[in-house]
Enzyme design. Sequence first.
Site, PDB file in Angstrom:
ATOM      1  N   ASP A 434       0.858  -1.191   0.000  1.00 12.87           N
ATOM      2  CA  ASP A 434       0.000   0.000   0.000  1.00 12.87           C
ATOM      3  C   ASP A 434       0.893   1.240   0.000  1.00 12.87           C
ATOM      4  O   ASP A 434       2.065   1.151   0.348  1.00 12.87           O
ATOM      5  CB  ASP A 434      -0.851   0.039   1.282  1.00 12.87           C
ATOM      6  CG  ASP A 434      -2.058  -0.881   1.187  1.00 12.87           C
ATOM      7  OD1 ASP A 434      -2.489  -1.152   0.073  1.00 12.87           O
ATOM      8  OD2 ASP A 434      -2.533  -1.333   2.239  1.00 12.87           O
ATOM      9  N   ASP A 742      -4.839  -3.117   4.829  1.00 13.95           N
ATOM     10  CA  ASP A 742      -5.350  -2.605   6.105  1.00 13.95           C
ATOM     11  C   ASP A 742      -6.867  -2.642   6.207  1.00 13.95           C
ATOM     12  O   ASP A 742      -7.422  -2.717   7.281  1.00 13.95           O
ATOM     13  CB  ASP A 742      -4.840  -1.184   6.380  1.00 13.95           C
ATOM     14  CG  ASP A 742      -5.103  -0.236   5.223  1.00 13.95           C
ATOM     15  OD1 ASP A 742      -5.913  -0.592   4.341  1.00 13.95           O
ATOM     16  OD2 ASP A 742      -4.497   0.848   5.177  1.00 13.95           O
ATOM     17  N   ASP A 746      -9.526  -5.850   2.009  1.00 13.36           N
ATOM     18  CA  ASP A 746      -8.223  -6.406   1.627  1.00 13.36           C
ATOM     19  C   ASP A 746      -8.096  -7.862   2.054  1.00 13.36           C
ATOM     20  O   ASP A 746      -7.144  -8.546   1.669  1.00 13.36           O
ATOM     21  CB  ASP A 746      -7.073  -5.608   2.286  1.00 13.36           C
ATOM     22  CG  ASP A 746      -6.871  -4.261   1.619  1.00 13.36           C
ATOM     23  OD1 ASP A 746      -7.145  -4.164   0.408  1.00 13.36           O
ATOM     24  OD2 ASP A 746      -6.433  -3.313   2.303  1.00 13.36           O
TER      25      ASP A 746
END
Length: 1034
Positions: A434, A742, A746
């Site tokens: 990310d 997070d 996901d």
Amino acid sequence: MSGEYGRNYQNDLEAGANGRRDYEEDEDGDSDPFDIVRTKSASVDRLKRWRQAALVLNASRRFRYTLDLKKEEERKQLVAKIRMHAQVIRVKGVAEKLKSNPEKGVPGDETDLIDRKKAFGSNTYPRKKGRSFWRFVWDACRDTTLIILMVAAAASLALGIKTEGIEEGWYDGGSIAMAVLIVIIFTAVSDYKQSLQFQNLNEEKQNIQMEVIRSGRRIKVSIFEIVVGDVIPLKIGDQVPADGLVISGQSLALDESSMTGESKIVHKDPTRSPFLMSGCKVADGYGTMLVTSVGINTEWGLLMASISEDNGEETPLQVRLNGVATFIGIVGLAVAVAVLIILVVRFFTGHTRNPDGRTQFIAGRTSVGDAIDGFIQIFTVAVTIVVVAVPEGLPLAVTLTLAYSMRKMMADKALVRRLSACETMGSATTICSDKTGTLTLNQMTVVEVYACGMKIDPPDNKALLPCRVISLLIEGIAQNSTGSVFVPEAGGALELSGSPTEKAILQWGVNLGMDFSAARSDSVIIHAFPFNSEKKRGGVAVKTSDSEVHVHWKGAAEIVLASCTSYIDANDNVAQMDEDKLSFFKKAIEDMASGSLRCVAIAYRMHEKEKVPTSDEELESWELPDGDLILLAIVGIKDPCRPGVKDAVQLCTNAGVKVRMVTGDNLQTARAIALECGILGSNADATEPNLIEGKSFRNMSEAQRLEVADKISVMGRSSPNDKLLLVQALRKKGHVVAVTGDGTNDAPALHEADIGLAMGIQGTEVAKESSDIIILDDNFASVVKVVRWGRSVYANIQKFIQFQLTVNVAALVINVVAAITSGNVPLNAVQLLWVNLIMDTLGALALATEAPTDHLMRRPPVGRREPLITNIMWRNLLIQALYQVTVLLILNFRGMSILNLEHDSTNHAFRVKNTLIFNAFVFCQVFNEFNARKPDEFNVWKGVTTNRLFMGIVGIEVVLQVVIIFFLGKFTSTVRLSWQLWLVSIAIGIVSWPLAVVGKLIPVPERPVSEFFTKKIRRRKNLNPDENPSVKKS
């Protein structure tokens, strides 16, 4: 460099055609039981097969840190039974009776919290006690070979006392019994310490940090510190920490499958369905809850107290090592049987002689007691060869190094949830990371604002904004937010809570003059659409004090802008969004994004109150109108790159691990950050397919995705599903994929990846539960440290294998050759047990706890199907074993003359020679332990002084060896050596150092030796169709 590594992966057994085999778990019944590449989703039958195939002398010890399949079945049955009763919940009180305020929570002072814990209990449940130390002692005692040795020791003791009297006769049997006892204690202590480490790590896993409201202030506390009366804000992905009631909620929906067993999502609201059960997950929406019961008084507490959590889990490396141990064990067993037969035949045919030349057994003359005693001595030697040959400690060395690594990784801000992830991380070929909070600091501030058709500079310049715009912005910011602003009663700085993006926008609102509490009370929320990572926006419908209905939206700038048909100009008038203004705002977004700013648009629209649903059922399914919006502002939020992240990315690149950025942010923002972090080398790299939008990737066919997946460096505006598709494509291409995540959405990608890395600060509980490792500080540098530790686990196991196999080969060959030729063995049972202790327990402790080095990050990743024993290891161990065997056999057969012992009494000379062989053999292992530290480096002493445990163990081994030779001769059948012979022993051992240096100059073929043999076997099978039915006869 990346091209070179790419070629390596194509040649690797795990890549290409076999990559698909990695991806789709091989459940074929004919496959090798020890070849389980991925234990993450392996079937119970598959896990049973490798246990049944393993050669095991002590099942309770060997399988201690693997999943107890029987207990797992019992646990599932118990969970099902308790779930039947989980529907009935008793509410113990309401806010007034609990002396709690639904908005401000409990007072939160220490006295109040203690009183509540006394009255209602704490939010913990009684844990089943761990295994006691004596259970570990009992497990160690159950080793088959040690039991046989104890029986032999008892027989020897009885015969010795009968023939020689108690003063002299107890030494032979007593010494074996004491040696066995020492091995048992060492084994039990080592295993007990490991179990305590795992217990501590398991407790850390359950220690979730939750947000609670106390005295009106949002603070983070441990889930164990939650008390009855606490008011807890809930958002998507959170775990409900205790039983309670819904105070308020917007689109609040829970996944109660952990309690009810049903995967149906249940909607919650304060009136119709207010009851919340501990352990459930928030699937959608947000709200607040009042805690009514905690700990053992909750259904979840009852459930957890009733089942003992079995955290046993085998890792691919453990399974493979059981295969190696079984192979070595079979060889050792065959050798031991051969030695037993040879020695027994030689003994009973009169070919075995004492050191003074007398025949040990003469038919008709030797007493039955002497014959049995002679047989027992031969039998104990054979059994001890099995003890040395069967490396029971090999699979347990994995557990030792994993336990050590897990403890050290905690200090490096990584909490391991699955053991196998530690070692799999060493094989990672790509990391999909990310952007926000991982590559950046997650410290966000609004630095640019465009509103009323112009740039507002500075961003909080109220003079440039009409009153109506400020009023609408404040209303939208306050109501369309899951964050909050707390004003301390004693004065001081405001306290903002929520996600970093929320906090940045709330701070901007405060700068514009927002009074958060007043703004919240000025209007009432009718319905909310929580921020959604698929739609990249969130909205809320509010009813104002003058009965107007406003629908506020906030989200990704270009997506919200596309829904806007007008804006409020500088004169406070609503103006049409013509092409010029649309181009102006689009250009503003592009400029901010290329300056690595996150762009968020805030818009609203009026809605006829007659069209607002009135019933709760209709409201629940009401879709907020998101067209014809009026743009209020576009804000640019700065989130600086983490310091040191560029070096971490470079370190990964050097190690053959490609870092890919997968973000929900604008493609231009992602590009700017990727250039800053070093993921993209230059502007020239920032072209498709290196830089791709999630939508483009999603719309490709599967074949096209497989083709471009390798080339992707940055994916912008990606949804969680795009991340999942990328992970699947990369795994099908043969990559070992690590993914950071997070959000709740996901979870599928985290589960699908070989290693799922959840963020500890921003990560939701759902994401954490789907992950293998939690990165506690959300920092990419910590992800790289995990890669180092993963490689270290693999390297440490290889060091231990090299060391252990050298001892195995040398001890077996020396004893076998001596037994066949002379009928006597230079290394007796007690001596071999001491060598086994050095090799098994102390050796594992010394070598399995080596810290990772930079050298590990200059190698390509380890292929998951790469042989455990590499050509370099074979070269090293064969050179050392050959040297030890040669020197010690020369001493065995020519030692008397070489050492000038002909003038001594035969018995004394024989014992001096054998003591020297034993002493030299131990010192060879002590010095070779240094060589094992660096199998492919010349400088084996590099960093040795920093590893205090290694130095301490080597010191203990030397001290104990001195004690054995000087003071325990009666037990070990040794005599004291002169200082000259001590020097000879050390000299023989120290030669292994220069020998290792010379050996490392010998080149080894790149193709693994094992591959050469397997190809030969396959070729032979193909040439012989009679043996292979699958090959048709011509």
